[in-house]
Design a protein around this motif. Structure first.
Motif, PDB file in Angstrom:
ATOM      1  N   ARG A  23     -43.680 -98.037 -56.977  1.00  0.00           N
ATOM      2  CA  ARG A  23     -44.281 -97.424 -55.804  1.00  0.00           C
ATOM      3  C   ARG A  23     -45.171 -96.282 -56.276  1.00  0.00           C
ATOM      4  O   ARG A  23     -44.872 -95.622 -57.271  1.00  0.00           O
ATOM      5  N   LEU A  80     -46.047-100.937 -43.411  1.00  0.00           N
ATOM      6  CA  LEU A  80     -44.803-100.375 -42.907  1.00  0.00           C
ATOM      7  C   LEU A  80     -44.066-101.437 -42.104  1.00  0.00           C
ATOM      8  O   LEU A  80     -44.666-102.387 -41.604  1.00  0.00           O
ATOM      9  N   ASP A 133     -38.345 -93.002 -42.564  1.00  0.00           N
ATOM     10  CA  ASP A 133     -38.993 -93.435 -41.331  1.00  0.00           C
ATOM     11  C   ASP A 133     -39.608 -92.264 -40.580  1.00  0.00           C
ATOM     12  O   ASP A 133     -39.236 -91.100 -40.779  1.00  0.00           O
ATOM     13  N   MET A 150     -46.026 -89.760 -43.707  1.00  0.00           N
ATOM     14  CA  MET A 150     -45.056 -90.461 -44.552  1.00  0.00           C
ATOM     15  C   MET A 150     -45.408 -90.389 -46.034  1.00  0.00           C
ATOM     16  O   MET A 150     -44.706 -90.943 -46.874  1.00  0.00           O
ATOM     17  N   SER A 164     -40.447 -97.080 -44.001  1.00  0.00           N
ATOM     18  CA  SER A 164     -41.085 -97.258 -45.300  1.00  0.00           C
ATOM     19  C   SER A 164     -40.567 -98.542 -45.943  1.00  0.00           C
ATOM     20  O   SER A 164     -39.376 -98.678 -46.193  1.00  0.00           O
ATOM     21  N   GLN A 192     -47.834 -91.726 -47.894  1.00  0.00           N
ATOM     22  CA  GLN A 192     -48.081 -92.993 -48.560  1.00  0.00           C
ATOM     23  C   GLN A 192     -49.513 -93.447 -48.304  1.00  0.00           C
ATOM     24  O   GLN A 192     -50.236 -92.860 -47.497  1.00  0.00           O
TER      25      GLN A 192
END
Length: 243
Positions: free
Chosen positions: A66, A208, A144, A200, A231, A202
């Motif tokens: 990630r 998502l 979340d 979040m 996530s 990202q």
């Protein structure tokens, strides 16, 4: 020393991705460990950074790594099994998973709801709701970002109570709702908008798990409409048979 072979008909990025995947699967790169930077990997394999970025993207597609904005790329840890059933409770889920949970209220408002929300809660167009935005973490990771709507007339001053209790179950109990069940759930995969991606932490290119839900009291009257953006890096949704 390079670990890739040129001229054998296999793209360099694919070879690099395969080597790093092997390191991860063998445990040579451990869960949560940060990968070397793109520049360091480019030097290791004697390629340009574009080739490395394509290799990393392939690893992300396999959910082996990630990438966190501003921090780097990390080996993906084991995902959490988040159970969705007739009596879905965030706190109970975290307790069952034996993780430290943290809930943060980001925003609250007293407003007229969008038409889909009004329909879900069985409200007229001129009836107000409370909107509460929260960010949930487990073991320090964002799992979340949720938006919840509650009928304002039935639950006066709900946001202040929720800020104190940080529990939907305990907050609704203060208003005489001793129990409630999931009446409706819809799950889809979506790309986050810019605001959601920022909250979040990202990339907008990473999907998502988008969950729309309606909770109702024991009489079947809706008490909460929610949108939860999970996530995909950290959460795996498990739908129980009783749902």
């Amino acid at each position: 020393m390079s670990e890739i072979e040129r001229g054998r008909g296999v793209a360099l990025w694919s070879q690099i991705s395969g080597i790093l995947a092997s390191d991860i699967l063998k445990g040579q790169l451990r869960q949560g460990e940060q990968l070397p930077s793109a520049q360091e990997l480019a030097m290791r394999f004697n390629v340009n950074r574009h080739t490395v970025r394509r290799a990393i993207a392939a690893l992300e597609q396999r959910n082996l790594v990630r990438t966190e904005q501003g921090r780097g790329t990390f080996v993906q840890e084991q995902t959490l099994d988040y159970v969705i059933s007739r009596r879905t409770r965030f706190t109970q889920n975290m307790r069952n998973l034996n993780v430290d949970a943290d809930i943060r209220v980001l925003e609250e408002a007293h407003e007229l709801p969008p038409p889909p929300v009004a329909r879900a809660l069985g409200l007229d167009r001129n009836e107000y709701v409370y909107r509460v935005e929260t960010l949930d973490r487990a073991d320090g990771h964002i799992i979340d970002y949720s938006t919840s709507y509650f009928p304002a007339a039935r639950f006066p001053d709900l946001p202040a109570l929720y800020r104190r209790l940080l529990s939907v179950t305990r907050t609704l109990a203060e208003f005489g709702v001793a129990d409630y069940e999931r009446k409706h759930t819809r799950v889809s995969a979506r790309l986050p908008d810019a605001t959601t991606a920022r909250v979040m932490q990202q990339q907008t290119s990473r999907p998502l798990l988008y969950v729309e839900s309606i909770n109702a009291d024991t009489r079947g009257v809706p008490v909460q409409y929610g949108i939860t953006r999970f996530s995909g890096d950290w959460v795996q949704l498990v739908l129980m048979a009783d749902h």
